[in-house]
Design a protein around this motif. Structure first.
Motif, mmCIF file in Angstrom:
data_model
loop_
_atom_site.group_PDB
_atom_site.id
_atom_site.type_symbol
_atom_site.label_atom_id
_atom_site.label_comp_id
_atom_site.label_asym_id
_atom_site.label_seq_id
_atom_site.Cartn_x
_atom_site.Cartn_y
_atom_site.Cartn_z
ATOM 1 N N GLU A 269 0.827 -1.202 0.000
ATOM 2 C CA GLU A 269 0.000 0.000 0.000
ATOM 3 C C GLU A 269 0.867 1.261 0.000
ATOM 4 O O GLU A 269 0.556 2.248 -0.694
ATOM 5 C CB GLU A 269 -0.931 -0.014 1.211
ATOM 6 N N ALA A 270 1.955 1.209 0.766
ATOM 7 C CA ALA A 270 2.867 2.358 0.806
ATOM 8 C C ALA A 270 3.525 2.571 -0.552
ATOM 9 O O ALA A 270 3.639 3.712 -1.030
ATOM 10 C CB ALA A 270 3.925 2.139 1.885
ATOM 11 N N LEU A 271 3.934 1.486 -1.203
ATOM 12 C CA LEU A 271 4.630 1.610 -2.489
ATOM 13 C C LEU A 271 3.699 2.095 -3.594
ATOM 14 O O LEU A 271 4.121 2.843 -4.481
ATOM 15 C CB LEU A 271 5.262 0.267 -2.877
ATOM 16 N N VAL A 272 2.433 1.699 -3.542
ATOM 17 C CA VAL A 272 1.469 2.203 -4.527
ATOM 18 C C VAL A 272 1.323 3.719 -4.368
ATOM 19 O O VAL A 272 1.345 4.476 -5.346
ATOM 20 C CB VAL A 272 0.108 1.499 -4.361
ATOM 21 N N LYS A 273 1.207 4.182 -3.125
ATOM 22 C CA LYS A 273 1.076 5.620 -2.863
ATOM 23 C C LYS A 273 2.307 6.389 -3.317
ATOM 24 O O LYS A 273 2.208 7.558 -3.718
ATOM 25 C CB LYS A 273 0.836 5.860 -1.376
ATOM 26 N N LYS A 276 5.753 3.336 -6.627
ATOM 27 C CA LYS A 276 6.786 2.321 -6.805
ATOM 28 C C LYS A 276 6.213 0.922 -7.061
ATOM 29 O O LYS A 276 6.952 -0.039 -7.204
ATOM 30 C CB LYS A 276 7.692 2.268 -5.573
ATOM 31 N N ALA A 277 4.893 0.808 -7.096
ATOM 32 C CA ALA A 277 4.249 -0.474 -7.389
ATOM 33 C C ALA A 277 2.872 -0.199 -7.967
ATOM 34 O O ALA A 277 2.264 0.841 -7.684
ATOM 35 C CB ALA A 277 4.143 -1.332 -6.129
ATOM 36 N N GLU A 278 2.382 -1.116 -8.796
ATOM 37 C CA GLU A 278 1.073 -0.949 -9.415
ATOM 38 C C GLU A 278 -0.032 -1.600 -8.611
ATOM 39 O O GLU A 278 -1.211 -1.259 -8.767
ATOM 40 C CB GLU A 278 1.091 -1.510 -10.842
ATOM 41 N N THR A 279 0.320 -2.562 -7.773
ATOM 42 C CA THR A 279 -0.668 -3.230 -6.940
ATOM 43 C C THR A 279 -0.162 -3.326 -5.510
ATOM 44 O O THR A 279 1.042 -3.457 -5.286
ATOM 45 C CB THR A 279 -0.988 -4.651 -7.465
ATOM 46 N N SER A 280 -1.092 -3.262 -4.565
ATOM 47 C CA SER A 280 -0.699 -3.382 -3.154
ATOM 48 C C SER A 280 -0.681 -4.832 -2.697
ATOM 49 O O SER A 280 -0.195 -5.122 -1.599
ATOM 50 C CB SER A 280 -1.677 -2.588 -2.270
ATOM 51 N N GLU A 281 -1.183 -5.728 -3.520
ATOM 52 C CA GLU A 281 -1.268 -7.138 -3.128
ATOM 53 C C GLU A 281 0.105 -7.804 -3.269
ATOM 54 O O GLU A 281 0.697 -7.823 -4.348
ATOM 55 C CB GLU A 281 -2.286 -7.878 -3.992
ATOM 56 N N PRO A 282 0.646 -8.343 -2.171
ATOM 57 C CA PRO A 282 1.956 -8.992 -2.243
ATOM 58 C C PRO A 282 1.870 -10.364 -2.905
ATOM 59 O O PRO A 282 0.811 -10.990 -2.909
ATOM 60 C CB PRO A 282 2.367 -9.129 -0.774
ATOM 61 N N ASN A 283 2.980 -10.803 -3.454
ATOM 62 C CA ASN A 283 3.066 -12.183 -3.932
ATOM 63 C C ASN A 283 4.264 -12.863 -3.278
ATOM 64 O O ASN A 283 5.035 -12.221 -2.540
ATOM 65 C CB ASN A 283 3.140 -12.249 -5.457
ATOM 66 N N ALA A 322 -0.968 -1.518 14.652
ATOM 67 C CA ALA A 322 -1.441 -0.433 13.779
ATOM 68 C C ALA A 322 -0.361 0.628 13.596
ATOM 69 O O ALA A 322 -0.183 1.189 12.506
ATOM 70 C CB ALA A 322 -2.710 0.190 14.359
ATOM 71 N N ASP A 323 0.394 0.898 14.661
ATOM 72 C CA ASP A 323 1.492 1.874 14.577
ATOM 73 C C ASP A 323 2.625 1.330 13.712
ATOM 74 O O ASP A 323 3.259 2.088 12.973
ATOM 75 C CB ASP A 323 1.998 2.190 15.980
ATOM 76 N N MET A 324 2.881 0.036 13.819
ATOM 77 C CA MET A 324 3.908 -0.573 12.970
ATOM 78 C C MET A 324 3.538 -0.418 11.504
ATOM 79 O O MET A 324 4.366 -0.014 10.673
ATOM 80 C CB MET A 324 4.080 -2.049 13.324
ATOM 81 N N LEU A 325 2.287 -0.712 11.161
ATOM 82 C CA LEU A 325 1.848 -0.594 9.769
ATOM 83 C C LEU A 325 1.914 0.861 9.293
ATOM 84 O O LEU A 325 2.292 1.128 8.148
ATOM 85 C CB LEU A 325 0.428 -1.148 9.626
ATOM 86 N N ALA A 326 1.597 1.791 10.183
ATOM 87 C CA ALA A 326 1.654 3.209 9.824
ATOM 88 C C ALA A 326 3.089 3.689 9.613
ATOM 89 O O ALA A 326 3.337 4.695 8.931
ATOM 90 C CB ALA A 326 0.978 4.053 10.904
ATOM 91 N N SER A 327 4.058 2.973 10.190
ATOM 92 C CA SER A 327 5.465 3.369 10.068
ATOM 93 C C SER A 327 6.074 2.980 8.726
ATOM 94 O O SER A 327 7.164 3.442 8.375
ATOM 95 C CB SER A 327 6.291 2.724 11.194
ATOM 96 N N LEU A 328 5.391 2.134 7.963
ATOM 97 C CA LEU A 328 5.976 1.584 6.743
ATOM 98 C C LEU A 328 6.166 2.633 5.650
ATOM 99 O O LEU A 328 7.186 2.634 4.948
ATOM 100 C CB LEU A 328 5.124 0.426 6.225
ATOM 101 N N LYS A 329 5.226 3.543 5.494
ATOM 102 C CA LYS A 329 5.357 4.566 4.446
ATOM 103 C C LYS A 329 6.521 5.513 4.735
ATOM 104 O O LYS A 329 7.332 5.779 3.824
ATOM 105 C CB LYS A 329 4.050 5.339 4.286
ATOM 106 N N PRO A 330 6.671 6.051 5.958
ATOM 107 C CA PRO A 330 7.856 6.875 6.233
ATOM 108 C C PRO A 330 9.171 6.123 6.027
ATOM 109 O O PRO A 330 10.153 6.703 5.547
ATOM 110 C CB PRO A 330 7.676 7.273 7.703
ATOM 111 N N GLU A 331 9.189 4.836 6.371
ATOM 112 C CA GLU A 331 10.397 4.027 6.141
ATOM 113 C C GLU A 331 10.675 3.927 4.642
ATOM 114 O O GLU A 331 11.826 4.074 4.201
ATOM 115 C CB GLU A 331 10.217 2.623 6.721
#
Length: 343
Positions: A269-273, A276-283, A322-331
């Motif tokens: 989700e962070a990479l789509v925003k 850097k990625a076209e889909t947020s779904e991981p493989n 939830a805070d961990m997930l929110a930290s992913l975009k700044p990282e």
């Protein structure tokens, strides 16, 4: 005037070590400590002096330096390589010398990791086994072959001999960009390894990834709240003689848990925003990717636990998954800004 408490720090230029030392420097009683830090860089050693820290330039594997440094302190806090058995043994050698000279067991706070709990799930399932840091019998079922376990056992054996009092903190998936004076000064590294590693690979491949189906679970903890645990544990040791040590001295650093899929989805989700990625779904990562980027199957393993002992001594973390997930975009933003391969 009472003499200062002599404290030796290893790993001060790292992510966890820099955060913990910053936390101790911010304590109201910081002037009562005589901080020493072993560092490899002469340049960073000079910077540490500006914070009132006595630097010792050298390697954690240098017998002369380590034994001498540890023989002069009341407290050793190790936060460098948790698998460095040589450094641990040299630390114990120096602390044993200190004990013989003073008759008082010095305090040894060592940093291990919840990787010691890992299994071989390969991302395919969530284990039902959840370790409790208050359950000594359960922890003693961990075989010596587990990651970090040989170092942990050597330290526990020294505690049993009586020449140290050992306390082992086991951080989990540590997140957030570290802040503080040592980071602002360029002394300590502000980024973690585990989640940024996932983010970097996901950027390179253009899609978030996971091991297997990402069903495995790991605990998580914010870096600043983890640093609080070290300070709170020290206070408990100082004020309460019943604070668990040795075989009863394991303290998990966790406050919530996540599946690998959840983390990978958050990265997607962070990479789509960030474009850097076209889909947020991981493989799933390929076998080649797993072999190249992730050691010993750790990323696909389960390491579930609860920090009951840590919280019983007064540690009160507030940040969770939830805070961990929110930290992913700044990282991810920091990686894109600082890593030319991510442009």
């Amino acid at each position: 005037m009472p003499s200062k408490i002599k404290v030796l720090i290893t790993g001060a230029t790292g992510y966890v070590g820099g955060s913990v030392l910053s936390r101790f420097l911010s304590r109201s009683d910081a002037p009562s400590f005589d901080f020493r830090a072993i560092v490899r860089s002469p340049e960073k050693a000079e910077k540490l002096k500006e914070f009132g820290i006595t630097p010792i330039v050298g390697s954690h594997n240098d017998e002369r330096i380590m034994v001498e440094a540890c023989s002069k302190v009341d407290v050793a806090i190790a936060m460098a390589d948790c698998d460095d058995l040589v450094a641990a043994k040299l630390t114990l050698q120096g602390l044993k010398k200190r004990f013989k000279e003073t008759g008082k067991p010095p305090i040894f706070i060592n940093t291990s990791g919840t990787g010691v709990l890992r299994d071989d799930a390969n991302g395919m399932y969530a284990t039902k086994i959840i370790y409790n840091d208050e359950d000594v019998a359960q922890l003693e079922t961990l075989p010596p072959s587990q990651p970090h376990r040989n170092v942990d056992l050597a330290i526990i054996a020294a505690d049993k001999e009586g020449y140290i009092k050992s306390y082992i903190i086991l951080p989990s998936t540590v997140y957030s960009i570290a802040r503080g004076r040592l980071f602002e000064a360029g002394i300590s590294h502000p980024y973690s390894i585990q989640l940024p590693g996932l983010i970097k690979l996901s950027i390179l491949r253009g899609r978030a990834g996971m091991v297997g189906q990402g069903r495995n679970f790991w605990p998580n903890v914010d870096i600043h709240e983890l640093a609080d645990l070290y300070s709170i544990l020290y206070d408990s040791i100082s004020s309460n003689p019943t604070t668990g040590h040795g075989r009863e001295g394991f303290y998990f650093g966790e406050n919530g848990e996540h599946s690998l899929y959840e983390a990978a989805k958050g990265i997607g989700e962070a990479l789509v925003k960030l474009g850097k990625a076209e889909t947020s779904e991981p493989n799933s990562f390929t076998e080649e990717e797993v072999t190249k980027y992730f050691r010993s199957g750790m990323m696909g393993s389960n390491a579930r636990c609860r920090a009951n002992r840590s919280k019983a001594i007064g540690w009160k973390p507030n940040k969770g998954t939830a805070d961990m997930l929110a930290s992913l975009k700044p990282e991810a933003e920091a990686i894109i800004e600082n890593d030319p391969r991510s442009k």
